[in-house]
Motif scaffolding. Structure first.
Motif, PDB file in Angstrom:
ATOM      1  N   VAL A  55       0.859  -1.185   0.000  1.00 26.30           N
ATOM      2  CA  VAL A  55       0.000   0.000   0.000  1.00 26.30           C
ATOM      3  C   VAL A  55       0.893   1.232   0.000  1.00 26.30           C
ATOM      4  CG1 VAL A  55      -1.851   1.230   1.194  1.00 26.30           C
ATOM      5  CG2 VAL A  55      -1.711  -1.254   1.387  1.00 26.30           C
ATOM      6  N   ILE A  56       0.630   2.164  -0.919  1.00 25.36           N
ATOM      7  CA  ILE A  56       1.456   3.385  -0.965  1.00 25.36           C
ATOM      8  C   ILE A  56       0.606   4.627  -0.728  1.00 25.36           C
ATOM      9  CG2 ILE A  56       3.233   2.420  -2.457  1.00 25.36           C
ATOM     10  CD1 ILE A  56       1.899   3.727  -4.834  1.00 25.36           C
ATOM     11  N   GLN A  57       1.299   5.721  -0.418  1.00 27.52           N
ATOM     12  CA  GLN A  57       0.600   6.963  -0.084  1.00 27.52           C
ATOM     13  C   GLN A  57      -0.316   7.443  -1.209  1.00 27.52           C
ATOM     14  OE1 GLN A  57       3.140  10.125   1.381  1.00 27.52           O
ATOM     15  NE2 GLN A  57       1.592  11.660   1.010  1.00 27.52           N
ATOM     16  N   GLN A  58       0.168   7.349  -2.447  1.00 28.23           N
ATOM     17  CA  GLN A  58      -0.628   7.844  -3.587  1.00 28.23           C
ATOM     18  C   GLN A  58      -1.689   6.831  -4.007  1.00 28.23           C
ATOM     19  OE1 GLN A  58       2.558   7.203  -3.443  1.00 28.23           O
ATOM     20  NE2 GLN A  58       3.851   8.793  -4.301  1.00 28.23           N
ATOM     21  N   VAL A  59      -1.846   5.770  -3.249  1.00 31.69           N
ATOM     22  CA  VAL A  59      -2.835   4.712  -3.445  1.00 31.69           C
ATOM     23  C   VAL A  59      -2.606   3.940  -4.750  1.00 31.69           C
ATOM     24  CG1 VAL A  59      -5.244   4.029  -3.241  1.00 31.69           C
ATOM     25  CG2 VAL A  59      -4.475   6.171  -2.207  1.00 31.69           C
ATOM     26  N   GLY A  60      -2.661   4.669  -5.892  1.00 31.06           N
ATOM     27  CA  GLY A  60      -2.394   3.994  -7.168  1.00 31.06           C
ATOM     28  C   GLY A  60      -3.471   3.006  -7.568  1.00 31.06           C
ATOM     29  N   LEU A  61      -4.742   3.342  -7.309  1.00 33.28           N
ATOM     30  CA  LEU A  61      -5.820   2.482  -7.823  1.00 33.28           C
ATOM     31  C   LEU A  61      -5.840   2.588  -9.349  1.00 33.28           C
ATOM     32  CD1 LEU A  61      -8.757   3.268  -5.366  1.00 33.28           C
ATOM     33  CD2 LEU A  61      -7.166   1.340  -5.318  1.00 33.28           C
TER      34      LEU A  61
END
Lengths: 266, 210
Positions: free
Chosen positions: A85-91
């Protein structure tokens, strides 16, 4: 207790850099514990995390995943066992929420019904009712809701460990708190190993079984929050804890001043 | 005009079909070459800037000049026309294909790698669909410009609607000029509408509205 992740004298320097991003780190992370990795920006915490799922490769040393050296594992296979899981989400913007969450189960070839059930279950877990959210697209969700989906997507294939890189860093304070609570309740439920990177000391201490404090690529202290407060291992940790305490005092002082202002206004 | 069409249908229909064939063939070859080039260039930012810069310089050469330059090499006829048109399209297509791939949010790619998608899965399921609106926009521009420039190909015997235009000019036959103008314009407009619709559809899909 099993060791989930072990670092053995891991060192990493980026090309053209004059210092090590991660410098001779050796430590063990137990299965089922939440470890928060705390440090200032550029201290190497994200680098340390990304070496676990081989987005970065160490220059020397070894990382073990449940006793197995990850260098000998296929990176793609390894990553499917690790939630990320990353801060920018990246969905994925062109897939709806259900499809986003189903990505890894689909790759793994789960039967359709099992995937459907899993998606519903996970949406329930992150407090987004499936009936309402499954068919929506990422851009229709708030930042906090998107990160909930990010969490659900990372949990989808039931990974052994979760890597979280400042997942709540871009989320407002109130929502962040409720997401932290949910993360803790998810952890209590499944007892997965969490590695959680943050630069927020309050978040780090609130979530962790143990806090790993990094500075200049080196481990400054790796201990339970209470121990860090009572026995800071070095000057850097002491300064860090003191600065957080001072901040709290300032808040209280600020509160008093505000009281005075409102008193004089009335 | 209608009388002309009824009396000599082959004089209108044949150039039109030739024009469609010339344009279609050009686009097909252009897209294949531009895709291959873009895939090669994708990893290097400075190299892609260099190549796109070169293509933009070539794009600035007037088409008559480029035809003249290539006739000694490839002779008169359709082949040379297709080569010239393919060269022009490289600028538009390579620029848009690379632009499309660069427009994909790096966080999306990072999370895709992080969750264990393979390079091929990321390319076909994430990168390509997300880059497709910009790529389709490039194909649209290339199609319209090819239909236009292809008329000039008639000067080197490539056939197509340009033949009607130049024959009409030489004999001052207004009907031929009008048919040439009308059909090449309609063709360009039709191609534009079709590809614009595809682009819009792709854009909606990318934004999760489709």
């Amino acid at each position: 207790m099993r060791t989930a992740v072990e670092f053995r004298s891991v060192r990493k320097r980026f090309p053209k850099a004059s210092y090590d991003a991660v410098s001779d780190v050796s430590l063990k992370i137990n299965e089922g514990e939440i470890v928060t990795i705390l440090g200032t920006s550029g201290c190497g915490k994200t680098t340390l995390l990304k070496m676990v799922n081989r987005l970065y490769e160490p220059d020397s040393g070894e990382i073990l995943f449940f006793g197995q050296p990850i260098r000998q594992m296929n990176p793609v296979e390894l990553r499917r066992k690790i939630g990320y899981v990353i801060q920018q989400v990246g969905l994925f913007p062109h897939m709806n929420i259900g499809e986003n969450i189903a990505t890894v189960p689909k790759i793994l070839g789960w039967p359709k019904q099992k995937i459907e059930k899993r998606v519903d279950e996970l949406l329930e877990l992150v407090q987004l009712p499936a009936a309402e959210f499954k068919k929506r697209y990422p851009h229709q969700l708030s930042g906090g809701q998107q990160q909930r989906v990010g969490l659900a997507r990372a949990l989808a294939a039931d990974p052994a460990i979760m890597l979280l890189d400042e997942p709540f860093g871009a989320i407002d304070a109130i929502t962040r708190r409720s997401l932290q609570d949910e993360l803790l309740s998810i952890h209590r439920k499944f007892r997965k190993t969490f590695l959680f990177v943050t630069h927020d000391i309050h978040e780090a201490f609130r979530l962790a079984d143990r806090v790993l404090i990094l500075d200049a690529g080196k481990v400054q202290q790796f201990a339970a929050p209470a121990e860090i407060c009572s026995k800071p291992a070095c000057g850097f940790v002491e300064k860090l804890v003191d600065s957080a305490r001072e901040e709290q005092l300032e808040w209280k002082a600020g509160g008093a001043e505000n009281d005075q202002v409102s008193a004089s206004l009335s | 005009m209608i009388k002309f069409l009824l009396r000599y249908p082959e004089k209108v229909v044949v150039p039109l079909l030739q024009h469609i064939e010339l344009t279609g063939l050009t686009l097909l070859i252009s897209i294949v070459i531009a895709s291959a080039l873009s895939l090669l260039l994708m990893r290097s930012r400075w190299l892609s800037q260099l190549v796109v810069g070169l293509f933009s310089a070539v794009y600035a050469i007037p088409s008559m000049a480029l035809f003249a330059l290539l006739i000694p090499l490839f002779g008169l006829g359709e082949k040379t026309a297709v080569i010239v048109l393919v060269i022009y399209n490289q600028f538009i297509l390579v620029r848009n294909i690379l632009g499309g791939f660069h427009s994909v949010d790096p966080a999306v790619i990072e999370s895709a790698y992080g969750m264990g998608m393979s390079g091929a899965q990321i390319f076909f399921k994430i990168r390509l669909p997300l880059a497709s609106p910009v790529i389709l926009a490039g194909i649209k521009i290339a199609a319209v410009s090819t239909i236009g420039i292809a008329t000039i190909g008639a000067t080197i015997n490539s056939g197509g609607l340009g033949t009607l235009l130049f024959e009409g000019l030489q004999t001052m036959n207004m009907v031929k000029i009008l048919w040439g103008t009308l059909l090449s314009s309609l063709l360009a407009i039709a191609a534009n509408l079709l590809l614009a619709a595809l682009e819009k559809k792709a854009r909606k899909a990318v934004n999760g509205e489709g």
